[in-house]
Design a protein around this motif. Structure first.
Motif, PDB file in Angstrom:
ATOM      1  N   ASP A   1       0.845  -1.196   0.000  1.00  0.00           N
ATOM      2  CA  ASP A   1       0.000   0.000   0.000  1.00  0.00           C
ATOM      3  C   ASP A   1       0.879   1.244   0.000  1.00  0.00           C
ATOM      4  OD1 ASP A   1      -1.922   1.915   0.260  1.00  0.00           O
ATOM      5  OD2 ASP A   1      -2.885   1.048   2.021  1.00  0.00           O
ATOM      6  N   PHE A   2       1.303   1.670  -1.196  1.00  0.00           N
ATOM      7  CA  PHE A   2       2.155   2.854  -1.307  1.00  0.00           C
ATOM      8  C   PHE A   2       1.382   4.143  -1.006  1.00  0.00           C
ATOM      9  CE2 PHE A   2       4.514  -0.209  -3.918  1.00  0.00           C
ATOM     10  CZ  PHE A   2       5.801  -0.027  -3.432  1.00  0.00           C
ATOM     11  N   LYS A   3       0.090   4.151  -1.242  1.00  0.00           N
ATOM     12  CA  LYS A   3      -0.698   5.379  -1.059  1.00  0.00           C
ATOM     13  C   LYS A   3      -0.785   5.790   0.407  1.00  0.00           C
ATOM     14  CE  LYS A   3      -3.595   4.634  -5.150  1.00  0.00           C
ATOM     15  NZ  LYS A   3      -4.986   4.454  -5.645  1.00  0.00           N
ATOM     16  N   LYS A   4      -0.782   4.807   1.296  1.00  0.00           N
ATOM     17  CA  LYS A   4      -0.945   5.099   2.721  1.00  0.00           C
ATOM     18  C   LYS A   4       0.128   6.049   3.236  1.00  0.00           C
ATOM     19  CE  LYS A   4      -2.027   1.688   5.423  1.00  0.00           C
ATOM     20  NZ  LYS A   4      -1.964   0.463   6.286  1.00  0.00           N
ATOM     21  N   CYS A   5       1.360   5.899   2.737  1.00  0.00           N
ATOM     22  CA  CYS A   5       2.487   6.699   3.237  1.00  0.00           C
ATOM     23  C   CYS A   5       2.974   7.703   2.197  1.00  0.00           C
ATOM     24  CB  CYS A   5       3.635   5.795   3.657  1.00  0.00           C
ATOM     25  SG  CYS A   5       3.201   4.627   4.979  1.00  0.00           S
ATOM     26  N   GLY A   6       2.083   8.122   1.316  1.00  0.00           N
ATOM     27  CA  GLY A   6       2.447   9.154   0.355  1.00  0.00           C
ATOM     28  C   GLY A   6       3.362   8.672  -0.762  1.00  0.00           C
ATOM     29  N   GLY A   7       3.299   7.392  -1.087  1.00  0.00           N
ATOM     30  CA  GLY A   7       4.083   6.875  -2.201  1.00  0.00           C
ATOM     31  C   GLY A   7       5.350   6.151  -1.805  1.00  0.00           C
ATOM     32  N   LEU A   8       5.745   6.262  -0.542  1.00  0.00           N
ATOM     33  CA  LEU A   8       6.949   5.596  -0.057  1.00  0.00           C
ATOM     34  C   LEU A   8       6.603   4.652   1.094  1.00  0.00           C
ATOM     35  CD1 LEU A   8       9.541   8.536   0.106  1.00  0.00           C
ATOM     36  CD2 LEU A   8       9.364   6.771  -1.662  1.00  0.00           C
ATOM     37  N   VAL A   9       7.316   3.525   1.159  1.00  0.00           N
ATOM     38  CA  VAL A   9       7.148   2.618   2.296  1.00  0.00           C
ATOM     39  C   VAL A   9       8.522   2.294   2.868  1.00  0.00           C
ATOM     40  CG1 VAL A   9       5.017   1.584   1.424  1.00  0.00           C
ATOM     41  CG2 VAL A   9       7.217   0.561   0.818  1.00  0.00           C
TER      42      VAL A   9
END
Length: 214
Positions: free
Chosen positions: A4-12
């Protein structure tokens, strides 16, 4: 694998662990492009937040992180990257970014050895001593354990300089015996760990007193 990259603004976050020693080497960040490049090239690649670009670990130093596996956590927003480090991981020249020494525990090799022995049992390649042992059967393997144990005792009592050599032979044949019986060296470790518990000894003494044990 879902991330889920969207949860953290594109970064995990991507936690990098030495696949062999299990030591945590560093923490980096990946976007979708970095993850894909890592999977494609088998070289661990991150997204550099300071330079705002892809960054393959080791591209300038030569200290690459060779990919072994990647998995996501229960929330699909953190990656665990298992890799084989090619040189120091930290840019300061240390094995890890926490200045820890990344050394393999020799005991871990026993698991690797049994995995190898189990493959011998499955594949039974010609010309292999281990194959011959399995073909000779459990009784012969057990006999070899006894022979090697005796040689170990003789070496220890006689004060010779080959104790480690003989003990290694004994342990090898013991692992072969365990494999033949469908057991693992870890099963021995688990048994010893259980016996190390003071409660185990107390329960054993109680059972013996009640006549439940010989």
């Amino acid at each position: 694998m879902e991330v889920d990259f969207k949860k953290c603004g594109g970064l995990v976050p991507a936690i990098v662990q030495d696949a062999t020693t299990k030591t945590v080497l560093m923490l980096g960040y990946m976007n979708e492009e970095a993850l894909q490049k890592t999977l494609d090239t088998k070289k661990v690649t991150f997204w550099s937040r300071s330079r705002n670009e892809l960054w393959t670990k080791g591209e300038t130093s030569g200290n690459f992180l060779n990919l072994v596996s990647i998995s996501s956590d229960c929330d699909n927003d953190t990656l665990l990257v298992k890799a084989q480090p090619q040189g120091p991981t930290c840019h300061k020249g240390t094995d890890t970014c926490w200045s820890e020494t990344n050394e393999q525990n020799p005991l871990l090799f026993l698991t690797e050895l049994q995995d190898f022995i189990n493959r011998r049992r499955e594949e039974m390649p010609e010309g292999s001593y281990t194959t011959k042992l399995f073909r000779d059967g459990t009784n012969r393997i057990a006999q070899k354990v006894g022979e090697e144990a005796l040689e170990t005792v003789i070496e220890a009592v006689g004060g010779g300089d080959k104790l480690i050599y003989e003990a290694s032979d004994m342990l090898y044949h013991l692992i072969v015996l365990l494999s033949a019986k469908g057991l693992r060296i870890e099963d021995l470790a688990e048994e010893l760990h259980m016996r190390h518990d003071p409660e185990w000894d107390a329960q054993r003494r109680k059972a013996k007193a009640e006549g439940k044990m010989k």
